[in-house]
Design a protein around this motif. Structure first.
Motif, PDB file in Angstrom:
ATOM      1  N   PHE A  62     -54.046  22.109  29.499  1.00 51.89           N
ATOM      2  CA  PHE A  62     -53.961  22.384  30.912  1.00 51.89           C
ATOM      3  C   PHE A  62     -52.657  21.807  31.453  1.00 51.89           C
ATOM      4  O   PHE A  62     -52.408  20.612  31.357  1.00 51.89           O
ATOM      5  N   HIS A  90     -46.505  25.364  36.357  1.00 55.00           N
ATOM      6  CA  HIS A  90     -46.370  26.639  35.682  1.00 55.00           C
ATOM      7  C   HIS A  90     -44.944  26.793  35.173  1.00 55.00           C
ATOM      8  O   HIS A  90     -44.056  26.033  35.513  1.00 55.00           O
ATOM      9  N   GLU A 124     -56.013  34.311  37.015  1.00 58.06           N
ATOM     10  CA  GLU A 124     -56.317  33.451  35.874  1.00 58.06           C
ATOM     11  C   GLU A 124     -55.035  32.949  35.249  1.00 58.06           C
ATOM     12  O   GLU A 124     -53.998  33.635  35.276  1.00 58.06           O
ATOM     13  N   ARG A 125     -55.099  31.770  34.664  1.00 57.13           N
ATOM     14  CA  ARG A 125     -53.956  31.258  33.916  1.00 57.13           C
ATOM     15  C   ARG A 125     -53.889  32.001  32.587  1.00 57.13           C
ATOM     16  O   ARG A 125     -54.895  32.124  31.888  1.00 57.13           O
ATOM     17  N   SER A 126     -52.721  32.501  32.268  1.00 57.13           N
ATOM     18  CA  SER A 126     -52.577  33.302  31.050  1.00 57.13           C
ATOM     19  C   SER A 126     -52.637  32.420  29.808  1.00 57.13           C
ATOM     20  O   SER A 126     -52.235  31.250  29.824  1.00 57.13           O
ATOM     21  N   VAL A 127     -53.160  32.985  28.734  1.00 54.04           N
ATOM     22  CA  VAL A 127     -53.373  32.276  27.475  1.00 54.04           C
ATOM     23  C   VAL A 127     -52.722  33.051  26.345  1.00 54.04           C
ATOM     24  O   VAL A 127     -52.759  34.279  26.306  1.00 54.04           O
ATOM     25  N   ARG A 173     -54.111  28.837  23.936  1.00 49.95           N
ATOM     26  CA  ARG A 173     -53.684  27.801  24.870  1.00 49.95           C
ATOM     27  C   ARG A 173     -52.961  28.424  26.064  1.00 49.95           C
ATOM     28  O   ARG A 173     -52.311  29.453  25.940  1.00 49.95           O
ATOM     29  N   GLU A 174     -53.103  27.783  27.206  1.00 52.76           N
ATOM     30  CA  GLU A 174     -52.397  28.239  28.392  1.00 52.76           C
ATOM     31  C   GLU A 174     -50.900  28.221  28.128  1.00 52.76           C
ATOM     32  O   GLU A 174     -50.373  27.261  27.570  1.00 52.76           O
TER      33      GLU A 174
END
Length: 229
Positions: free
Chosen positions: A49, A53, A164-167, A177-178
């Protein structure tokens, strides 16, 4: 022993030796064991996490918020055309006190739609659908890249859009993983451009796809969308 969660070259060599001697039942057991160990290995490293960004680019292009529309027209012409086909949205944007946010799909995003959907966008029968697509790409207040990254979604003029946070990475959907990016309804933010004149802040997020609900395409080539006003 193959009980360790770390898959070593010795394990692979042992497995291949058993395979070459045609011990089929043993091979099946070992295959399952190796798969479970790979899965466990990825699960043992939880997603990372990030506190910040890392979008590709954040550019402050001008001290005049009114230049945002010109920037969209020049760099995202198809998106600009769609936005101007919804007069109500453009009026709300122009009257927004604090500024606005535009999620601008790039030209590659529209090309990826294919010829049929691009023709449907141009078809006058689908004007209402196009207006709704435009509304889903606008917010009447500035929303920064940081705010997007830390949000679970946004409320546009068209309705709610999940964020959403991209993975990236992982194995068979496990252990990703992000990567520091963010997606809205599956489309990723590529670049962020800001226009600030001191009174208003206007933000343009370049997207690699449309963020409007895909269900809107079901109503293409119809005169009206059911339930609309």
């Amino acid at each position: 022993s193959l009980s360790s969660t770390v898959i070593s070259p010795h394990h692979i060599t042992y497995f291949m030796t058993m395979l070459s001697t045609a011990h089929l039942p043993v091979c099946i057991i070992l295959s399952c064991s190796l798969f479970l160990q790979l899965t466990a290995a990825f699960q043992s490293s939880p997603p990372r996490f990030h506190n910040t960004h890392k979008f590709n680019e954040r550019v402050v292009l001008s001290s005049s918020a009114t230049d945002a529309e010109d920037h969209i027209a020049k760099n995202f012409p198809t998106c600009s055309d769609i936005l101007f086909r919804n007069n109500d949205v453009m009026k709300k944007i122009s009257k927004a006190d604090e500024g606005f946010t535009i999620f601008a799909p790039n030209e590659a995003a529209f090309k990826a739609l294919g010829d049929k959907k691009k023709e449907q966008i141009e078809d006058v029968r689908n004007e209402e659908m196009v207006e709704k697509i435009a509304a889903y790409h606008c917010i009447t207040e500035p929303v920064t890249a940081d705010q997007l990254f830390n949000s679970g979604g946004v409320v546009t003029l068209g309705g709610e859009v999940p964020a959403e946070r991209s993975v990236s990475g992982g194995f068979l959907g496990v252990g990703g993983r992000e990567d520091g990016g963010v997606t809205l309804n599956g489309s990723k933010v590529v670049n962020t451009f800001e226009f600030d004149d001191g009174d208003k802040t206007c933000i343009v997020h370049e997207m690699d796809g449309l963020i409007s609900p895909t269900i809107l395409w079901r109503y293409a080539d119809q005169l009206r969308i059911p339930g609309s006003t």
